[in-house]
Design a protein around this motif. Structure first.
Motif, PDB file in Angstrom:
ATOM      1  N   GLN A 160       0.737  -1.330  -0.040  1.00 23.91           N
ATOM      2  CA  GLN A 160       0.100   0.038   0.086  1.00 23.91           C
ATOM      3  C   GLN A 160       0.844   1.101   0.112  1.00 23.91           C
ATOM      4  OE1 GLN A 160      -2.116  -0.741   3.646  1.00 23.91           O
ATOM      5  NE2 GLN A 160      -4.078  -1.153   2.367  1.00 23.91           N
ATOM      6  N   LYS A 168       3.072   1.926  -1.734  1.00 26.05           N
ATOM      7  CA  LYS A 168       3.132   2.615  -3.351  1.00 26.05           C
ATOM      8  C   LYS A 168       2.453   3.562  -3.617  1.00 26.05           C
ATOM      9  CE  LYS A 168       5.222  -2.042  -4.871  1.00 26.05           C
ATOM     10  NZ  LYS A 168       5.019  -3.217  -5.718  1.00 26.05           N
ATOM     11  N   ALA A 169       1.007   3.387  -3.403  1.00 22.32           N
ATOM     12  CA  ALA A 169       0.233   4.633  -3.590  1.00 22.32           C
ATOM     13  C   ALA A 169       0.369   6.046  -2.934  1.00 22.32           C
ATOM     14  CB  ALA A 169      -1.293   4.007  -3.424  1.00 22.32           C
ATOM     15  N   ALA A 192       3.538   7.507  -4.399  1.00 25.55           N
ATOM     16  CA  ALA A 192       3.064   7.989  -5.784  1.00 25.55           C
ATOM     17  C   ALA A 192       2.613   9.581  -5.588  1.00 25.55           C
ATOM     18  CB  ALA A 192       2.359   7.348  -6.594  1.00 25.55           C
TER      19      ALA A 192
END
Length: 240
Positions: A223, A225-226, A229
């Motif tokens: 999670q 990664k989101a 980003a």
């Protein structure tokens, strides 16, 4: 960088994320040195590893940090990767207990200032290697606050920004600086905060191995990664 034939020290390597990393890197043909506070847990972990040794000690204590660093330089002069994984966390609501300061002091020490000191003790030796790496394990909470883990999140945020600065400072050396950012992981460490709902520690270890091989210095996992980003997008907009 090469992911085999290294000598790697992993703090908090007797269980959880640290042990999963140790297993994977050991299987890749690396010499692994695990560290933890409990000798029995270290002995149990060693039974699951090949080409591995253990150094017992509490890295939150200055004398232990100095002793362990001295042992590494004397007995394992080929050490070229340092993984700062050990941590401490206290679930609580700020302002609702009489222990805010005690919890914060312990978390900041273990998760931040002790890591800076231990890295300082070993960095001169790492700089002498033709290829070396430093991996600091932070958290998804280094980027978002947590009312249930307030000072743990703050300590990981501090380590996150220190790691970014250290990477820039060492950019002209042979030391690569990585940051591993896991979300909630299913380990004994995270059990008090619902760790059973987290990802397996093996996923964190696998992402680290891929990142080391490709020199991907920021390593958000699952999670994270989101969230990462979004932060990258916001940072790019600010620069423009």
């Amino acid at each position: 960088m090469n992911t085999s034939a290294n000598t790697i020290f992993i703090s908090g390597g007797s269980a959880g994320i640290g042990l999963a990393i140790a297993k994977l890197l050991s299987a890749q043909g690396n010499k692994v040195i695990i560290n933890g506070r409990n000798q029995q847990r270290l002995d149990k972990a060693l039974q699951q590893l090949t080409n591995a040794v253990a150094i017992q000690g509490d890295l939150s204590i200055e004398n232990d940090r100095i002793r362990i660093a001295t042992t590494l330089k004397q007995d394992h002069p080929d050490l070229n990767i340092l993984i700062n994984n050990a941590g401490e966390a206290f679930p609580y609501s700020p302002g609702q207990t009489a222990n805010d300061y005690e919890y914060a002091a312990r978390e900041i020490n273990t998760n931040y200032t002790a890591i800076i000191h231990f890295t300082q003790l070993l960095l001169p030796a790492l700089k002498q290697k033709p290829q070396s790496a430093l991996v600091n394990v932070t958290s998804i909470l280094s980027m978002i606050p947590s009312s249930g883990l307030p000072t743990y999140a703050a300590s990981k945020a501090a380590l996150h920004f220190y790691t970014q600065s250290l990477r820039q400072s060492l950019s002209d050396t042979n030391v690569r600086v990585f940051e591993l950012m896991p979300p909630l992981v299913n380990t004994d460490f995270s059990a008090p905060i619902g760790g059973e709902n987290g990802i397996p520690p093996q996923e964190v270890a696998a992402d680290l191995l891929v990142a080391l091989a490709s020199d991907q210095f920021d390593i958000p996992v699952g999670q994270t990664k989101a969230v990462y980003a979004l932060f990258q997008e916001a940072s790019a907009k600010l620069k423009n």
